[in-house]
Design a protein around this motif. Structure first.
Motif, PDB file in Angstrom:
ATOM      1  N   SER A  86       0.799  -1.223   0.000  1.00  0.00           N
ATOM      2  CA  SER A  86       0.000   0.000   0.000  1.00  0.00           C
ATOM      3  C   SER A  86       0.832   1.273   0.000  1.00  0.00           C
ATOM      4  N   VAL A  87       1.984   1.270   0.663  1.00  0.00           N
ATOM      5  CA  VAL A  87       2.769   2.506   0.804  1.00  0.00           C
ATOM      6  C   VAL A  87       3.633   2.712  -0.438  1.00  0.00           C
ATOM      7  N   LYS A  88       3.462   3.870  -1.077  1.00  0.00           N
ATOM      8  CA  LYS A  88       4.206   4.182  -2.287  1.00  0.00           C
ATOM      9  C   LYS A  88       5.455   4.986  -1.923  1.00  0.00           C
ATOM     10  N   LEU A  89       6.617   4.408  -2.195  1.00  0.00           N
ATOM     11  CA  LEU A  89       7.884   4.974  -1.725  1.00  0.00           C
ATOM     12  C   LEU A  89       8.685   5.614  -2.850  1.00  0.00           C
ATOM     13  N   ASN A  90       9.514   6.578  -2.473  1.00  0.00           N
ATOM     14  CA  ASN A  90      10.606   7.025  -3.340  1.00  0.00           C
ATOM     15  C   ASN A  90      11.795   6.117  -3.066  1.00  0.00           C
ATOM     16  N   ILE A  91      12.203   5.334  -4.055  1.00  0.00           N
ATOM     17  CA  ILE A  91      13.300   4.382  -3.873  1.00  0.00           C
ATOM     18  C   ILE A  91      14.461   4.776  -4.776  1.00  0.00           C
ATOM     19  N   VAL A  92      15.629   4.990  -4.190  1.00  0.00           N
ATOM     20  CA  VAL A  92      16.828   5.237  -4.978  1.00  0.00           C
ATOM     21  C   VAL A  92      17.644   3.956  -4.997  1.00  0.00           C
ATOM     22  N   VAL A  93      18.050   3.544  -6.197  1.00  0.00           N
ATOM     23  CA  VAL A  93      18.836   2.328  -6.391  1.00  0.00           C
ATOM     24  C   VAL A  93      20.237   2.752  -6.808  1.00  0.00           C
ATOM     25  N   GLN A  94      21.211   2.552  -5.926  1.00  0.00           N
ATOM     26  CA  GLN A  94      22.584   3.003  -6.163  1.00  0.00           C
ATOM     27  C   GLN A  94      23.433   1.834  -6.658  1.00  0.00           C
ATOM     28  N   VAL A  95      24.008   1.993  -7.852  1.00  0.00           N
ATOM     29  CA  VAL A  95      24.762   0.906  -8.476  1.00  0.00           C
ATOM     30  C   VAL A  95      26.080   1.435  -9.014  1.00  0.00           C
ATOM     31  N   VAL A  96      27.160   0.786  -8.639  1.00  0.00           N
ATOM     32  CA  VAL A  96      28.483   1.086  -9.186  1.00  0.00           C
ATOM     33  C   VAL A  96      28.977  -0.166  -9.894  1.00  0.00           C
ATOM     34  N   GLY A  97      29.485  -0.005 -11.108  1.00  0.00           N
ATOM     35  CA  GLY A  97      30.006  -1.162 -11.841  1.00  0.00           C
ATOM     36  C   GLY A  97      29.787  -1.029 -13.329  1.00  0.00           C
ATOM     37  N   SER A  98      29.765  -2.178 -13.988  1.00  0.00           N
ATOM     38  CA  SER A  98      29.623  -2.221 -15.435  1.00  0.00           C
ATOM     39  C   SER A  98      28.153  -2.336 -15.827  1.00  0.00           C
ATOM     40  N   ARG A  99      27.907  -2.446 -17.118  1.00  0.00           N
ATOM     41  CA  ARG A  99      26.532  -2.614 -17.616  1.00  0.00           C
ATOM     42  C   ARG A  99      25.894  -3.863 -17.024  1.00  0.00           C
ATOM     43  N   GLY A 100      26.707  -4.917 -16.872  1.00  0.00           N
ATOM     44  CA  GLY A 100      26.188  -6.144 -16.287  1.00  0.00           C
ATOM     45  C   GLY A 100      25.764  -5.989 -14.842  1.00  0.00           C
ATOM     46  N   PHE A 105      19.360  -4.463 -11.884  1.00  0.00           N
ATOM     47  CA  PHE A 105      18.621  -3.475 -11.108  1.00  0.00           C
ATOM     48  C   PHE A 105      17.563  -2.770 -11.950  1.00  0.00           C
ATOM     49  N   ILE A 106      17.733  -2.787 -13.261  1.00  0.00           N
ATOM     50  CA  ILE A 106      16.667  -2.282 -14.130  1.00  0.00           C
ATOM     51  C   ILE A 106      15.466  -3.210 -14.040  1.00  0.00           C
ATOM     52  N   ALA A 107      15.732  -4.524 -14.038  1.00  0.00           N
ATOM     53  CA  ALA A 107      14.641  -5.487 -13.854  1.00  0.00           C
ATOM     54  C   ALA A 107      13.944  -5.258 -12.516  1.00  0.00           C
ATOM     55  N   LEU A 108      14.735  -5.056 -11.489  1.00  0.00           N
ATOM     56  CA  LEU A 108      14.175  -4.810 -10.163  1.00  0.00           C
ATOM     57  C   LEU A 108      13.360  -3.518 -10.141  1.00  0.00           C
ATOM     58  N   GLY A 109      13.900  -2.473 -10.752  1.00  0.00           N
ATOM     59  CA  GLY A 109      13.205  -1.194 -10.775  1.00  0.00           C
ATOM     60  C   GLY A 109      11.858  -1.277 -11.466  1.00  0.00           C
ATOM     61  N   ASN A 110      11.809  -1.978 -12.597  1.00  0.00           N
ATOM     62  CA  ASN A 110      10.538  -2.139 -13.303  1.00  0.00           C
ATOM     63  C   ASN A 110       9.521  -2.915 -12.483  1.00  0.00           C
ATOM     64  N   GLU A 111       9.992  -3.928 -11.733  1.00  0.00           N
ATOM     65  CA  GLU A 111       9.083  -4.696 -10.879  1.00  0.00           C
ATOM     66  C   GLU A 111       8.578  -3.839  -9.715  1.00  0.00           C
ATOM     67  N   LEU A 112       9.433  -3.005  -9.154  1.00  0.00           N
ATOM     68  CA  LEU A 112       9.020  -2.116  -8.068  1.00  0.00           C
ATOM     69  C   LEU A 112       7.980  -1.105  -8.553  1.00  0.00           C
ATOM     70  N   GLN A 113       8.128  -0.668  -9.801  1.00  0.00           N
ATOM     71  CA  GLN A 113       7.164   0.285 -10.345  1.00  0.00           C
ATOM     72  C   GLN A 113       5.754  -0.311 -10.405  1.00  0.00           C
ATOM     73  N   LYS A 114       5.665  -1.624 -10.595  1.00  0.00           N
ATOM     74  CA  LYS A 114       4.352  -2.280 -10.643  1.00  0.00           C
ATOM     75  C   LYS A 114       3.616  -2.161  -9.313  1.00  0.00           C
ATOM     76  N   HIS A 115       4.366  -1.923  -8.226  1.00  0.00           N
ATOM     77  CA  HIS A 115       3.763  -1.769  -6.904  1.00  0.00           C
ATOM     78  C   HIS A 115       3.521  -0.303  -6.556  1.00  0.00           C
TER      79      HIS A 115
END
Length: 810
Positions: A86-100, A105-115
């Motif tokens: 129910s609670v809609k959050l502002n979520i920052v996803v911090q990633v350091v590294g390569s494209r891989g 985390f893009i997959a994760l971000g898209n799934e979080l958006q569904k909520h």
């Protein structure tokens, strides 16, 4: 039997409390004993992992002080449950590294958006298009991943080469880390760079190399969840992916377990000062060298959904023109000699008589046009690996995962980091040959590897792994775990249950949690004074220094005090010198500016010189004595002030060290003595301000004196009941020790704990820049969100009525 991650749907997640952490879903791989895996990996010396000698003095010393994290080896997961959030959050996803590293985390971000969450990916500038085209917000944190990959290929381990040291690369990398730390903090509180819409994070998700995660969470008082592409939580099944074990003895499982903490400890030694300097910039206290490495543990795995992709005509034609090719690529790896590597790959392909797709990658691999070779620029692995016979690559977690998910035999040519670990895992499972370190790669051993990957047994093993992996729901599991570990009751606004609380309202013994919108709306109707609201922390992160025994604790505090005193003493002389040099630089700059101005006006002066002569006067550009004295006085005053500040700093640090820090460390060390012989040590809470300091000091005095005076009788009685006469003797020894340590700790604590609390309160009052910045950012976002809510016709009357009801409630 050994346990390996299922294995290859890679991202690992963490919630701030490791005791409640659901770890990765390990599965039985085969009957290979763990000792064999240790033996296999211990011989690799140039792959970027750390050779850990368990018999060394360092390892033995660390094993005494590093606390045991939870062991996740035997944990088996339950099926993920998708529940409405129910609670809609502002979520920052911090990633350091390569494209891989970014891709999962893009997959994760898209799934979080569904909520219903608002998701911001904070990573390197170069990945902006990659992130935004998937419908996610992007925030640049700086850092050059290509430069970082090139550095890692040259220096695969934690200890850099002499060439890198001489070339100044270490300082550049440390500067890059500092830049990314600062970028990660701004990603939590700054508006969207594109749209300008305000953003203040309600929760953080990060991979460990971003380093800023838990510190940003501490400054904001919000939840943090760590996820990564390799095992990062202590397990007895296998060693840390970055560790090579030496002298693991008859119990390799313990060596495996300890290796995780040792790698963390060594990493902190290289970056701890950078992190602490950055922590100071956001008003956080420094963390000790023993506590810094033990702030987080990680677990969990997932994939993104296959993207919609239509191949270009030339790639489609190549795939249709013959049998499935093999794939060769090194992704984000920056190779020193790409031409040499390309020639080697082409020769091995010719020897094996196969068709091949060679990914150019960041190294720009290439070669002559050949009928059986296709040079690929960019293509989603999720699509491409459905059309190849085998994959040969550097062993990045995402690429390994994708190849095995599609049932493709895999050869790994590792360069650094966790890549040799994944190579070992693939080899143990039979889905590929043993990894070939890139420095040992030849046409002959690469040709043998290709032949092995095309064998029926390798294909069968890869398909078995694929079947197991296809049953996983990694992204949904990650999101479910993230939600399960959020402090929902603490997060929720009392007025709007679907909004996170950002402000604390305390009045007349009423304590309300208000969202940004609720606070602004109530302020607009003069129900609350927005200036009197305090920042609400739904998940306070408290990082306390741990003291393990009275000797080391008191010694470390004494040494730290001495160092502070020496630094402050040096500042009495050095800081004025800095001011003097700065004054000289300013004078030189003014002189240069004046000289340029005079040169410009010379032509004008010549024309008027005769007039001056006629009047008995001449043009003069020399500064007056008064101005010179004024500037000298200004520099002298700055030097005196700098010296006075350093002198004041000396007195403050000396007083705090002698009166607060050393007694506090001694009290804590004495309090912890029972833990050294296996007894439980009670906790009476953390010291966060003067109030909590007084409470903790009082509680520990009462309990310490009481237990110290009674243990001399209680401990022998308990020991006699458990072990008879021998137990009574042991109990007498414990009681005697308790009489000395607990009572002394209690007495010292009467001064130490309140003193520590007073110091924290003073620091909070003085170091308020970050707290005020957070308040401003939340206020700005609240105004923005209220405008949006008004456009959607929010019911003001209902909100005001709900507030009045809550204020009247007993």
């Amino acid at each position: 039997m050994i346990l390996i991650p299922p294995p290859f749907s890679f991202s690992e997640e963490h919630e701030e409390n490791p005791d409640d952490l659901p770890p990765p879903p390990y599965q039985f791989a085969d009957s290979t004993p763990a000792s064999q895996l240790v033996k296999d990996t211990a011989d690799v010396t140039e792959d970027g992992r750390i050779r850990v000698d368990l018999d060394s003095k360092l390892a033995r010393a660390l094993s005494r002080f590093i606390p045991d994290p939870p062991d996740f080896s035997s944990w088996m997961p339950e099926a993920p449950k998708t529940v409405p959030w129910s609670v809609k959050l502002n979520i920052v996803v911090q990633v350091v590294g390569s494209r891989g590293d970014v891709q999962p985390f893009i997959a994760l971000g898209n799934e979080l958006q569904k909520h219903g969450h608002r998701v911001r990916i904070a990573t390197h500038d170069t990945f902006q298009d990659f992130v935004t085209k998937h419908g996610l917000e992007f925030y640049p944190i700086g850092g050059n991943p290509e430069e970082l990959m090139a550095y890692m290929v040259k220096n695969p381990g934690l200890i850099p080469s002499m060439k890198s040291l001489r070339g100044g690369e270490i300082q550049r990398k440390r500067a890059m880390i500092a830049e990314m730390l600062d970028g990660c903090w701004h990603s939590c509180v700054e508006p969207d760079p594109q749209s300008g819409s305000p953003f203040v994070a309600d929760a953080i998700i990060a991979n460990p190399p971003s380093f800023a995660h838990i510190h940003c969470a501490q400054a904001l008082g919000i939840p943090v969840h760590l996820m990564f592409t390799m095992p990062w939580s202590n397990t007895r099944a296998f060693p840390h992916p970055l560790a090579n074990l030496k002298n693991s003895g008859k119990d390799p499982t313990t060596a495996n377990y300890v290796s995780y903490s040792i790698v963390e400890w060594m990493t902190w030694q290289g970056l701890g000062d950078v992190i602490n300097e950055w922590r100071n910039s956001i008003d956080l206290e420094p963390i000790s060298a023993l506590d810094g490495p033990n702030l987080a543990n990680i677990c969990g795995f997932f994939f993104r959904d296959p993207p919609n992709y239509t191949p270009p005509p030339d790639l489609d034609a190549f795939l249709r023109a013959g049998p499935p090719p093999i794939y060769i690529g090194f992704g984000s790896i920056v190779i020193d000699d790409p031409q040499k590597m390309s020639s080697l790959l082409l020769e091995a392909v010719r020897n094996c008589g196969v068709r091949a797709i060679i990914s150019r990658g960041w190294s720009k691999l290439g070669g002559p046009e050949l009928e059986n070779v296709f040079y690929l620029d960019d293509c989603p692995h999720e699509w491409l690996f459905q059309h190849v016979a085998a994959v040969l690559h550097h062993g990045g977690a995402g690429t390994t995962a994708c190849g095995l998910l599609n049932g493709r035999p895999t050869t790994i040519i590792p360069f650094f980091g966790d890549q040799p670990f994944w190579g070992d895992m693939v080899a143990v499972a039979g889905a590929g040959p043993k990894p070939i370190p890139h420095k040992n790669l030849t046409v002959e051993n690469l040709s043998e590897a290709i032949s092995f990957c095309l064998s029926p047994q390798a294909s069968l093993a890869a398909k078995e792994i694929s079947i197991k992996m296809s049953t996983e729901t990694g992204v949904r599991t990650a999101v479910s775990s993230f939600h399960a570990h959020l402090p929902l009751e603490n997060l929720t606004c009392d007025i709007f249950p679907n909004q996170p609380a950002a402000w604390a309202y305390n009045r007349k013994k009423k304590h309300l949690k208000l969202s940004k919108v609720a606070a602004e709306l109530l302020s607009e109707h003069m129900k609350v004074d927005i200036r009197k609201l305090s920042v609400y922390e739904p998940n306070p992160v408290i990082i306390e220094t741990h003291y393990y025994d009275p000797v080391s604790s008191t010694t470390s505090a004494f040494v730290a005090t001495q160092v502070n005193m020496v630094e402050a003493t040096a500042g009495i002389f050095y800081q004025p010198y800095k001011e003097y040099k700065a004054g000289q630089a300013r004078s030189e700059q003014r002189a240069a500016t004046l000289s340029a101005a005079n040169s410009f006006s010379d032509s004008q002066s010549i024309r008027s010189s005769q007039t001056f002569k006629d009047n008995g006067e001449g043009p003069s550009r020399s500064r007056s004595p008064e101005k010179g004295k004024e500037k000298e006085k200004s520099t002298g005053g700055a030097m005196a002030l700098a010296s006075a500040k350093s002198l004041g700093d000396f007195y403050v640090k000396t007083f705090k060290g002698m009166v607060v820090d050393i007694p506090y460390a001694c009290a804590e060390g004495l309090r912890n003595v029972p833990a050294l012989y296996g007894d439980e040590v009670k906790s009476h809470g953390n010291v966060t301000d003067w109030k909590s300091g007084a409470v903790v000091g009082g509680k520990r005095f009462v309990h310490g004196m009481g237990e110290g005076l009674t243990d001399i009788f209680v401990q022998p009685y308990k020991g006699a009941k458990e072990e008879g006469a021998l137990g009574a003797a042991k109990g007498f020894g414990k009681g005697t020790v308790a009489l000395a340590t607990k009572t002394t700790s209690a007495l010292l604590g009467l001064v130490a704990y309140p003193g520590q609390g007073i110091c924290k309160s003073i620091r909070t009052a003085v170091k308020s820049k970050t707290r005020h910045a957070i308040m401003r950012a939340r206020h700005v976002e609240g105004q923005y969100l209220l405008r949006v809510a008004n456009e959607n016709r929010i019911d003001h009357a209902r909100v005001l009525a709900d507030f009045d009801t809550l204020m009247r409630r007993e």
